[in-house]
Design a protein around this motif. Structure first.
Motif, PDB file in Angstrom:
ATOM      1  N   LEU A 161       9.856   0.653   3.493  1.00 50.50           N
ATOM      2  CA  LEU A 161      10.470   1.965   3.384  1.00 50.50           C
ATOM      3  C   LEU A 161       9.526   2.914   2.659  1.00 50.50           C
ATOM      4  O   LEU A 161       8.785   2.513   1.743  1.00 50.50           O
ATOM      5  N   THR A 162       9.566   4.176   3.043  1.00 49.99           N
ATOM      6  CA  THR A 162       8.782   5.201   2.358  1.00 49.99           C
ATOM      7  C   THR A 162       9.454   5.581   1.045  1.00 49.99           C
ATOM      8  O   THR A 162      10.627   5.271   0.810  1.00 49.99           O
ATOM      9  N   ASN A 163       8.715   6.252   0.192  1.00 50.25           N
ATOM     10  CA  ASN A 163       9.255   6.710  -1.093  1.00 50.25           C
ATOM     11  C   ASN A 163       9.951   8.056  -0.997  1.00 50.25           C
ATOM     12  O   ASN A 163      10.348   8.627  -2.017  1.00 50.25           O
ATOM     13  N   SER A 164      10.095   8.572   0.202  1.00 45.96           N
ATOM     14  CA  SER A 164      10.742   9.867   0.381  1.00 45.96           C
ATOM     15  C   SER A 164      12.247   9.736   0.226  1.00 45.96           C
ATOM     16  O   SER A 164      12.804   8.632   0.129  1.00 45.96           O
ATOM     17  N   SER A 165      12.919  10.872   0.196  1.00 43.76           N
ATOM     18  CA  SER A 165      14.376  10.895   0.094  1.00 43.76           C
ATOM     19  C   SER A 165      14.929  11.757   1.233  1.00 43.76           C
ATOM     20  O   SER A 165      14.680  12.980   1.274  1.00 43.76           O
ATOM     21  N   PRO A 166      15.667  11.176   2.156  1.00 42.63           N
ATOM     22  CA  PRO A 166      16.014   9.751   2.228  1.00 42.63           C
ATOM     23  C   PRO A 166      14.824   8.933   2.722  1.00 42.63           C
ATOM     24  O   PRO A 166      13.931   9.459   3.396  1.00 42.63           O
ATOM     25  N   PRO A 167      14.825   7.640   2.401  1.00 40.87           N
ATOM     26  CA  PRO A 167      13.691   6.812   2.826  1.00 40.87           C
ATOM     27  C   PRO A 167      13.704   6.591   4.330  1.00 40.87           C
ATOM     28  O   PRO A 167      14.748   6.663   4.992  1.00 40.87           O
ATOM     29  N   SER A 168      12.529   6.289   4.868  1.00 42.18           N
ATOM     30  CA  SER A 168      12.376   6.026   6.298  1.00 42.18           C
ATOM     31  C   SER A 168      11.646   4.711   6.476  1.00 42.18           C
ATOM     32  O   SER A 168      10.755   4.366   5.682  1.00 42.18           O
ATOM     33  N   PRO A 169      11.966   3.978   7.526  1.00 45.15           N
ATOM     34  CA  PRO A 169      11.265   2.709   7.766  1.00 45.15           C
ATOM     35  C   PRO A 169       9.857   2.943   8.311  1.00 45.15           C
ATOM     36  O   PRO A 169       9.625   3.850   9.117  1.00 45.15           O
ATOM     37  N   VAL A 170       8.942   2.080   7.863  1.00 41.86           N
ATOM     38  CA  VAL A 170       7.545   2.164   8.278  1.00 41.86           C
ATOM     39  C   VAL A 170       7.082   0.767   8.641  1.00 41.86           C
ATOM     40  O   VAL A 170       7.351  -0.194   7.922  1.00 41.86           O
ATOM     41  N   LEU A 171       6.355   0.673   9.758  1.00 45.14           N
ATOM     42  CA  LEU A 171       5.826  -0.616  10.201  1.00 45.14           C
ATOM     43  C   LEU A 171       4.307  -0.509  10.298  1.00 45.14           C
ATOM     44  O   LEU A 171       3.776   0.398  10.950  1.00 45.14           O
ATOM     45  N   LEU A 172       3.622  -1.445   9.665  1.00 44.28           N
ATOM     46  CA  LEU A 172       2.160  -1.440   9.634  1.00 44.28           C
ATOM     47  C   LEU A 172       1.627  -2.640  10.404  1.00 44.28           C
ATOM     48  O   LEU A 172       2.061  -3.767  10.193  1.00 44.28           O
ATOM     49  N   PHE A 173       0.647  -2.371  11.298  1.00 38.77           N
ATOM     50  CA  PHE A 173      -0.077  -3.425  12.004  1.00 38.77           C
ATOM     51  C   PHE A 173      -1.501  -3.461  11.435  1.00 38.77           C
ATOM     52  O   PHE A 173      -2.364  -2.663  11.820  1.00 38.77           O
ATOM     53  N   PRO A 174      -1.786  -4.377  10.530  1.00 35.97           N
ATOM     54  CA  PRO A 174      -3.157  -4.428   9.966  1.00 35.97           C
ATOM     55  C   PRO A 174      -4.036  -5.446  10.705  1.00 35.97           C
ATOM     56  O   PRO A 174      -3.608  -6.075  11.670  1.00 35.97           O
ATOM     57  N   ASN A 175      -5.248  -5.571  10.186  1.00 40.42           N
ATOM     58  CA  ASN A 175      -6.162  -6.632  10.612  1.00 40.42           C
ATOM     59  C   ASN A 175      -6.450  -6.601  12.120  1.00 40.42           C
ATOM     60  O   ASN A 175      -6.336  -7.609  12.816  1.00 40.42           O
ATOM     61  N   SER A 197      -6.362  -0.541  12.051  1.00 38.00           N
ATOM     62  CA  SER A 197      -4.932  -0.745  11.781  1.00 38.00           C
ATOM     63  C   SER A 197      -4.124   0.351  12.447  1.00 38.00           C
ATOM     64  O   SER A 197      -4.657   1.420  12.796  1.00 38.00           O
ATOM     65  N   THR A 198      -2.805   0.084  12.559  1.00 34.89           N
ATOM     66  CA  THR A 198      -1.884   1.042  13.179  1.00 34.89           C
ATOM     67  C   THR A 198      -0.646   1.168  12.300  1.00 34.89           C
ATOM     68  O   THR A 198      -0.071   0.165  11.871  1.00 34.89           O
ATOM     69  N   LEU A 199      -0.231   2.421  12.053  1.00 30.37           N
ATOM     70  CA  LEU A 199       0.954   2.698  11.256  1.00 30.37           C
ATOM     71  C   LEU A 199       1.961   3.445  12.123  1.00 30.37           C
ATOM     72  O   LEU A 199       1.619   4.465  12.735  1.00 30.37           O
ATOM     73  N   ILE A 200       3.215   2.929  12.152  1.00 33.34           N
ATOM     74  CA  ILE A 200       4.282   3.574  12.936  1.00 33.34           C
ATOM     75  C   ILE A 200       5.350   4.048  11.951  1.00 33.34           C
ATOM     76  O   ILE A 200       5.924   3.243  11.198  1.00 33.34           O
ATOM     77  N   HIS A 201       5.597   5.344  11.949  1.00 34.95           N
ATOM     78  CA  HIS A 201       6.621   5.932  11.089  1.00 34.95           C
ATOM     79  C   HIS A 201       7.851   6.240  11.952  1.00 34.95           C
ATOM     80  O   HIS A 201       7.778   7.033  12.892  1.00 34.95           O
ATOM     81  N   PHE A 202       8.967   5.578  11.617  1.00 38.34           N
ATOM     82  CA  PHE A 202      10.202   5.729  12.401  1.00 38.34           C
ATOM     83  C   PHE A 202      11.073   6.806  11.766  1.00 38.34           C
ATOM     84  O   PHE A 202      11.258   6.836  10.541  1.00 38.34           O
ATOM     85  N   THR A 203      11.608   7.660  12.630  1.00 39.67           N
ATOM     86  CA  THR A 203      12.461   8.756  12.190  1.00 39.67           C
ATOM     87  C   THR A 203      13.825   8.621  12.855  1.00 39.67           C
ATOM     88  O   THR A 203      13.917   8.354  14.062  1.00 39.67           O
ATOM     89  N   CYS A 204      14.872   8.801  12.042  1.00 41.89           N
ATOM     90  CA  CYS A 204      16.233   8.710  12.573  1.00 41.89           C
ATOM     91  C   CYS A 204      16.501   9.874  13.510  1.00 41.89           C
ATOM     92  O   CYS A 204      16.282  11.049  13.165  1.00 41.89           O
ATOM     93  N   SER A 205      16.958   9.571  14.697  1.00 39.62           N
ATOM     94  CA  SER A 205      17.275  10.583  15.703  1.00 39.62           C
ATOM     95  C   SER A 205      18.639  10.274  16.298  1.00 39.62           C
ATOM     96  O   SER A 205      18.951   9.110  16.599  1.00 39.62           O
TER      97      SER A 205
END
Length: 313
Positions: A79-93, A106-114
């Motif tokens: 989860l991000t430190n924002s308010s409200p928090p949002s889920p984040v998925l990281l693909f490293p290596n 690496s790849t970072l996916i930031h999910f936003t509630c819709s």
């Protein structure tokens, strides 16, 4: 291979497992025709070329001379430190970055509630370093608007575990008992003016009793019935126990006999009068017989006397 795709904070949970696609991957295509393929909560299902250990790949870039991994499914959802928090998925290596063998892509996916009914899919926001060709970049940042990223409240079972419901019931029971105890003490002390142990509530336990109706044994002989068996012979009374129809018939015959005696029989008073009359008649007959005997004897003596007279003459 699947990865953890849910995260919880307090009584709120984010679960992206519904985005896992077991049939095909998600794709994003750049304006120059370069294509990025990725999946969520599992490894990719598209066949790759030139990538080692494809079961660990979460995203890759398709190229004419071979595919290039840009992240593995080795991390969990955060989860991000924002308010409200949002889920984040990281693909490293992923594969090594161009120009530096020590840096891995690496790849970072930031999910936003819709609230939209359907997901729009991943959209590339930018690459690092900036302005680098998509196929040669070292880091990729995506945004994914989807209803699956909306937070959900969880029940007591998810918060407290398997014994959550039992713990809630026990807590409520203790609160009810405490309220009852305090209420009883206050009532006895200030209303009934009791002191000492008399103001404490007294609990009494009584065992409920259940009375069942008694069942009589249909095969047991009653005390009023005769001890003689069916069809047994008793002296002077014939058969001891006979069926009800036979008893009714015998009772009818006796009633008829009593009726005949009542109509044609003699009462005891009439018998006594007849006996007295016969006794009187017998006395009269005896007196008359005695008189006749006496008269006969007198006549015979007279005759005898006459004969004697004649003889004496």
């Amino acid at each position: 291979m699947a990865s953890s795709c849910s995260v919880q904070s307090g009584s709120t949970v984010w679960d992206l497992s519904s985005l896992a696609n077991n049939n095909e991957d998600y794709t994003w295509t750049s304006s120059s025709g370069e294509k990025i393929v990725l999946n969520v909560c599992r490894s990719i299902v598209t066949e790759v070329f030139g990538i080692e250990d494809p079961d660990q790949v979460g995203a890759f870039v398709q190229g004419d001379k071979g595919d290039r991994s840009i992240g593995s499914i080795l991390s969990n959802l955060t989860l991000t430190n924002s308010s409200p928090p949002s889920p984040v998925l990281l693909f490293p290596n992923g594969a090594s970055c161009s120009g530096s063998s020590s840096l891995l892509s690496s790849t970072l996916i930031h999910f936003t509630c819709s609230t939209a009914a359907e997901s729009t899919g991943p959209e590339l926001l930018g690459t690092l370093p900036p302005g680098e060709d998509v196929g040669k970049a070292c880091a990729y940042v995506f945004e994914w608007k989807t209803p699956a990223a909306c937070p959900k409240s969880v029940g007591s079972h998810a918060i407290l575990g398997d014994w959550g419901a039992v713990g809630v019931l026990v807590g409520l029971s203790l609160l009810i008992l405490l309220a009852y105890f305090l209420g009883t003490v206050l009532y006895n002390r200030y209303i009934l003016k009791l002191r000492g142990s008399a103001q404490l509530p007294h609990f009494t336990c009584s065992t409920p009793s259940i009375s069942l109706p008694s069942l009589s044994n249909p095969f047991k002989r009653s005390s009023s019935s005769s001890s003689q068996p069916w069809g047994s012979w008793r002296r002077g009374n014939g058969y001891g126990r006979v069926p009800a129809e036979a008893r009714d018939d015998e009772q009818g015959d006796s009633d008829e006999e009593e009726g005949l005696v009542g109509r044609f029989g003699l009462d005891s008073d009439d018998d006594d009068e007849d006996a007295r009359a016969l006794d009187g008649d017998s006395r009269v007959w005896r007196s008359q017989g005695t008189a006749a005997t006496n008269s006969a004897g007198a006549g015979g003596a007279a005759k005898t006397g006459g004969g004697a007279g004649l003889i004496s003459l």
